[in-house]
Design a protein around this motif. Structure first.
Motif, PDB file in Angstrom:
ATOM      1  N   GLY A 173       0.832  -1.195   0.000  1.00  0.00           N
ATOM      2  CA  GLY A 173       0.000   0.000   0.000  1.00  0.00           C
ATOM      3  C   GLY A 173       0.864   1.242   0.000  1.00  0.00           C
ATOM      4  O   GLY A 173       2.086   1.169   0.093  1.00  0.00           O
ATOM      5  N   LYS A 174       0.218   2.381  -0.095  1.00  0.00           N
ATOM      6  CA  LYS A 174       0.921   3.654  -0.094  1.00  0.00           C
ATOM      7  C   LYS A 174       1.165   4.125   1.330  1.00  0.00           C
ATOM      8  O   LYS A 174       0.489   3.692   2.260  1.00  0.00           O
ATOM      9  CB  LYS A 174       0.115   4.704  -0.858  1.00  0.00           C
ATOM     10  N   VAL A 190       4.555   2.856  -3.268  1.00  0.00           N
ATOM     11  CA  VAL A 190       3.836   1.663  -2.836  1.00  0.00           C
ATOM     12  C   VAL A 190       4.871   0.693  -2.276  1.00  0.00           C
ATOM     13  O   VAL A 190       5.860   0.383  -2.927  1.00  0.00           O
ATOM     14  CB  VAL A 190       3.070   1.012  -4.003  1.00  0.00           C
TER      15      VAL A 190
END
Length: 122
Positions: free
Chosen positions: A70-71, A79
């Motif tokens: 995820g970011k 990411v």
């Protein structure tokens, strides 16, 4: 010639980092020194932060994920994911389309960032 990225501080997370390498950290191997506020000693073996390399796509391929892909918080476009190696050391995997380097960074925890920067610059 080494490249020192300006010291970056994250007071809300209680740490600062400085990066020493031979080019930008998004495309070259670097050493990141990380100072956690208030920590004045590490035992042998506990000053290692993580390896950074691989690709985020490999996070779901039998690795023990400690952070799913995820970011980062705050709107970064990076990411990444964290996995553990068989000995329990953390490895950060990221979207590495910008570089073909398989290992891009080693993160070390330090108790005084200024002497660490000078050491790794030498």
């Amino acid at each position: 010639m080494y490249n020192l990225m300006i010291l970056r501080s994250f007071p809300d997370k209680k740490y600062s980092i400085a990066v020493v390498g031979f080019g930008p950290e998004d495309s070259h191997f670097v050493i990141e020194t990380r100072y956690h506020y208030g920590v004045d000693k590490y035992e042998i073996g506990t000053g290692f932060g993580e390896f950074v390399g691989g690709t985020v796509e490999s996070a779901g391929q039998g690795w023990c994920c400690t952070r799913e892909p995820g970011k980062t918080a705050g709107g970064s476009t990076k990411v990444f994911a964290f996995v553990l190696d068989p000995d329990g050391y953390s490895t950060e995997l990221f979207d590495s389309r910008q570089s073909s380097e398989p290992l891009r960074q080693i993160a070390l925890r330090v108790t005084d960032i200024d002497p660490a920067i000078k050491f790794y610059q030498r």
